[in-house]
Design a protein around this motif. Structure first.
Motif, PDB file in Angstrom:
ATOM      1  N   THR A   7      -3.234  -7.378   2.309  1.00 53.54           N
ATOM      2  CA  THR A   7      -2.835  -6.051   2.767  1.00 53.54           C
ATOM      3  C   THR A   7      -3.815  -5.020   2.213  1.00 53.54           C
ATOM      4  O   THR A   7      -3.879  -4.812   1.007  1.00 53.54           O
ATOM      5  CB  THR A   7      -1.402  -5.729   2.295  1.00 53.54           C
ATOM      6  OG1 THR A   7      -0.529  -6.754   2.756  1.00 53.54           O
ATOM      7  CG2 THR A   7      -0.938  -4.396   2.833  1.00 53.54           C
ATOM      8  N   ASP A   8      -4.585  -4.425   3.119  1.00 55.15           N
ATOM      9  CA  ASP A   8      -5.563  -3.409   2.727  1.00 55.15           C
ATOM     10  C   ASP A   8      -5.855  -2.557   3.956  1.00 55.15           C
ATOM     11  O   ASP A   8      -6.020  -3.092   5.053  1.00 55.15           O
ATOM     12  CB  ASP A   8      -6.843  -4.064   2.208  1.00 55.15           C
ATOM     13  CG  ASP A   8      -7.739  -3.097   1.438  1.00 55.15           C
ATOM     14  OD1 ASP A   8      -7.968  -1.968   1.942  1.00 55.15           O
ATOM     15  OD2 ASP A   8      -8.202  -3.460   0.357  1.00 55.15           O
ATOM     16  N   ASP A   9      -5.938  -1.242   3.778  1.00 57.54           N
ATOM     17  CA  ASP A   9      -6.199  -0.354   4.903  1.00 57.54           C
ATOM     18  C   ASP A   9      -7.680  -0.263   5.251  1.00 57.54           C
ATOM     19  O   ASP A   9      -8.039   0.293   6.279  1.00 57.54           O
ATOM     20  CB  ASP A   9      -5.628   1.046   4.645  1.00 57.54           C
ATOM     21  CG  ASP A   9      -6.270   1.726   3.448  1.00 57.54           C
ATOM     22  OD1 ASP A   9      -6.460   1.039   2.417  1.00 57.54           O
ATOM     23  OD2 ASP A   9      -6.562   2.927   3.525  1.00 57.54           O
ATOM     24  N   SER A  32      -2.545  -4.041   7.768  1.00 60.08           N
ATOM     25  CA  SER A  32      -3.411  -2.880   7.573  1.00 60.08           C
ATOM     26  C   SER A  32      -2.811  -1.776   6.712  1.00 60.08           C
ATOM     27  O   SER A  32      -3.487  -0.787   6.425  1.00 60.08           O
ATOM     28  CB  SER A  32      -3.804  -2.299   8.932  1.00 60.08           C
ATOM     29  OG  SER A  32      -2.650  -1.890   9.623  1.00 60.08           O
ATOM     30  N   ASP A  33      -1.569  -1.923   6.293  1.00 59.21           N
ATOM     31  CA  ASP A  33      -0.977  -0.954   5.376  1.00 59.21           C
ATOM     32  C   ASP A  33       0.241  -1.569   4.696  1.00 59.21           C
ATOM     33  O   ASP A  33       0.668  -2.674   5.042  1.00 59.21           O
ATOM     34  CB  ASP A  33      -0.630   0.368   6.067  1.00 59.21           C
ATOM     35  CG  ASP A  33       0.419   0.239   7.163  1.00 59.21           C
ATOM     36  OD1 ASP A  33       1.428  -0.457   6.965  1.00 59.21           O
ATOM     37  OD2 ASP A  33       0.232   0.864   8.223  1.00 59.21           O
ATOM     38  N   GLY A  34       0.772  -0.841   3.727  1.00 56.55           N
ATOM     39  CA  GLY A  34       1.885  -1.362   2.941  1.00 56.55           C
ATOM     40  C   GLY A  34       3.138  -1.633   3.747  1.00 56.55           C
ATOM     41  O   GLY A  34       3.806  -2.652   3.545  1.00 56.55           O
ATOM     42  N   ALA A  35       3.485  -0.751   4.681  1.00 58.86           N
ATOM     43  CA  ALA A  35       4.692  -0.952   5.483  1.00 58.86           C
ATOM     44  C   ALA A  35       4.582  -2.210   6.338  1.00 58.86           C
ATOM     45  O   ALA A  35       5.525  -3.004   6.427  1.00 58.86           O
ATOM     46  CB  ALA A  35       4.957   0.269   6.361  1.00 58.86           C
ATOM     47  N   ALA A  36       3.418  -2.410   6.960  1.00 63.84           N
ATOM     48  CA  ALA A  36       3.211  -3.609   7.783  1.00 63.84           C
ATOM     49  C   ALA A  36       3.259  -4.864   6.920  1.00 63.84           C
ATOM     50  O   ALA A  36       3.828  -5.889   7.309  1.00 63.84           O
ATOM     51  CB  ALA A  36       1.878  -3.522   8.528  1.00 63.84           C
TER      52      ALA A  36
END
Length: 132
Positions: A7-9, A32-36
Protein backbone atom coordinates in the motif's frame (compact mmCIF):
# COMPACT_ATOMS: atom_id res chain seq x y z
CA UNK A 1 2.69 -19.15 -0.98
CA UNK A 2 2.68 -16.10 1.29
CA UNK A 3 0.40 -13.25 0.23
CA UNK A 4 1.55 -9.67 0.52
CA UNK A 5 -0.32 -6.39 0.10
CA UNK A 6 1.72 -3.30 -0.82
CA UNK A 7 0.00 0.00 0.00
CA UNK A 8 1.64 3.19 -1.24
CA UNK A 9 0.26 6.24 -3.05
CA UNK A 10 3.43 6.66 -5.13
CA UNK A 11 2.97 4.43 -8.21
CA UNK A 12 6.70 4.04 -8.92
CA UNK A 13 7.55 2.90 -5.41
CA UNK A 14 4.51 0.62 -5.25
CA UNK A 15 5.27 -1.02 -8.61
CA UNK A 16 8.96 -1.42 -7.75
CA UNK A 17 8.17 -3.20 -4.48
CA UNK A 18 5.52 -5.35 -6.18
CA UNK A 19 7.98 -6.33 -8.93
CA UNK A 20 10.75 -7.21 -6.46
CA UNK A 21 8.46 -9.40 -4.38
CA UNK A 22 6.78 -11.07 -7.37
CA UNK A 23 10.19 -12.01 -8.77
CA UNK A 24 10.94 -13.70 -5.45
CA UNK A 25 7.84 -15.89 -5.75
CA UNK A 26 5.42 -14.04 -3.48
CA UNK A 27 1.77 -13.50 -4.36
CA UNK A 28 1.45 -9.69 -4.28
CA UNK A 29 -1.49 -7.31 -4.48
CA UNK A 30 -1.39 -3.53 -4.38
CA UNK A 31 -3.44 -0.62 -3.10
CA UNK A 32 -2.98 3.07 -3.89
CA UNK A 33 -4.01 4.46 -0.50
CA UNK A 34 -4.76 3.49 3.07
CA UNK A 35 -8.54 3.18 2.66
CA UNK A 36 -8.17 0.86 -0.35
CA UNK A 37 -5.58 -1.20 1.50
CA UNK A 38 -7.77 -1.62 4.57
CA UNK A 39 -10.74 -2.63 2.40
CA UNK A 40 -8.62 -5.26 0.63
CA UNK A 41 -7.37 -6.67 3.93
CA UNK A 42 -10.91 -6.94 5.27
CA UNK A 43 -12.00 -8.90 2.19
CA UNK A 44 -9.08 -11.33 2.21
CA UNK A 45 -6.37 -10.81 4.85
CA UNK A 46 -2.83 -11.25 3.49
CA UNK A 47 0.06 -12.62 5.49
CA UNK A 48 1.93 -9.30 5.34
CA UNK A 49 0.96 -5.70 4.64
CA UNK A 50 3.67 -3.29 3.55
CA UNK A 51 2.39 0.25 3.99
CA UNK A 52 3.72 3.73 3.48
CA UNK A 53 3.14 6.26 6.27
CA UNK A 54 2.08 9.35 4.33
CA UNK A 55 -0.89 8.57 2.05
CA UNK A 56 -4.28 10.06 1.31
CA UNK A 57 -7.51 8.43 2.48
CA UNK A 58 -6.11 6.93 5.70
CA UNK A 59 -2.42 7.24 6.43
CA UNK A 60 -0.07 4.46 7.47
CA UNK A 61 -0.59 5.07 11.19
CA UNK A 62 -4.35 4.58 10.70
CA UNK A 63 -3.66 1.46 8.63
CA UNK A 64 -1.49 -0.02 11.39
CA UNK A 65 -4.06 0.77 14.09
CA UNK A 66 -6.99 -0.64 12.09
CA UNK A 67 -5.18 -3.82 11.07
CA UNK A 68 -3.94 -4.56 14.57
CA UNK A 69 -7.52 -4.20 15.79
CA UNK A 70 -9.28 -6.13 13.03
CA UNK A 71 -6.61 -8.54 11.68
CA UNK A 72 -4.11 -9.08 14.49
CA UNK A 73 -2.39 -12.02 12.74
CA UNK A 74 -1.44 -9.95 9.71
CA UNK A 75 2.15 -8.74 9.96
CA UNK A 76 2.83 -5.11 9.10
CA UNK A 77 5.92 -3.55 7.58
CA UNK A 78 5.91 0.25 7.61
CA UNK A 79 7.82 2.21 4.95
CA UNK A 80 8.93 5.74 5.61
CA UNK A 81 11.08 8.15 3.64
CA UNK A 82 14.05 10.19 4.63
CA UNK A 83 16.06 10.32 7.79
CA UNK A 84 14.68 13.50 9.28
CA UNK A 85 14.03 13.36 12.98
CA UNK A 86 10.24 13.74 12.67
CA UNK A 87 10.14 10.85 10.17
CA UNK A 88 12.04 8.67 12.64
CA UNK A 89 9.59 9.62 15.38
CA UNK A 90 6.62 8.76 13.17
CA UNK A 91 8.19 5.41 12.28
CA UNK A 92 8.77 4.74 15.96
CA UNK A 93 5.12 5.57 16.67
CA UNK A 94 4.00 3.16 13.94
CA UNK A 95 6.13 0.42 15.49
CA UNK A 96 4.78 1.10 18.98
CA UNK A 97 1.22 0.86 17.63
CA UNK A 98 1.83 -2.57 16.18
CA UNK A 99 4.03 -2.32 13.11
CA UNK A 100 6.29 -5.35 13.02
CA UNK A 101 9.15 -3.87 10.98
CA UNK A 102 10.25 -0.49 9.63
CA UNK A 103 11.82 0.07 6.19
CA UNK A 104 13.47 3.42 5.60
CA UNK A 105 13.25 4.66 2.00
CA UNK A 106 15.23 4.33 -0.09
CA UNK A 107 15.91 0.69 0.65
CA UNK A 108 17.63 -2.11 -1.22
CA UNK A 109 16.02 -5.34 -2.39
CA UNK A 110 17.88 -7.26 0.32
CA UNK A 111 16.44 -5.05 3.08
CA UNK A 112 12.93 -5.53 1.72
CA UNK A 113 13.33 -9.31 1.56
CA UNK A 114 14.90 -9.40 5.01
CA UNK A 115 11.92 -7.50 6.49
CA UNK A 116 9.36 -9.67 4.68
CA UNK A 117 11.02 -12.91 5.71
CA UNK A 118 11.39 -11.72 9.30
CA UNK A 119 7.69 -10.83 9.35
CA UNK A 120 6.83 -14.26 7.97
CA UNK A 121 9.20 -15.99 10.37
CA UNK A 122 11.15 -17.60 7.53
CA UNK A 123 14.92 -17.73 7.80
CA UNK A 124 15.58 -17.33 4.06
CA UNK A 125 13.91 -15.65 1.14
CA UNK A 126 11.95 -17.84 -1.25
CA UNK A 127 13.98 -19.14 -4.14
CA UNK A 128 14.49 -16.44 -6.74
CA UNK A 129 12.71 -16.81 -10.07
CA UNK A 130 15.54 -15.05 -11.91
CA UNK A 131 16.73 -17.00 -14.92
CA UNK A 132 14.07 -19.65 -14.53
Amino acid sequence: MPRILVTDDEPLIRSTVVTMLTREGFSVEEASDGAAGIAMVHKNPPDVVITDIFMPNRDGIEVVMELKRSCPRTKIIVMTGGGQRHMMEIASTAKSLGGDHILHKPFERESLLEAVNAALGTPRPPRSQHGA
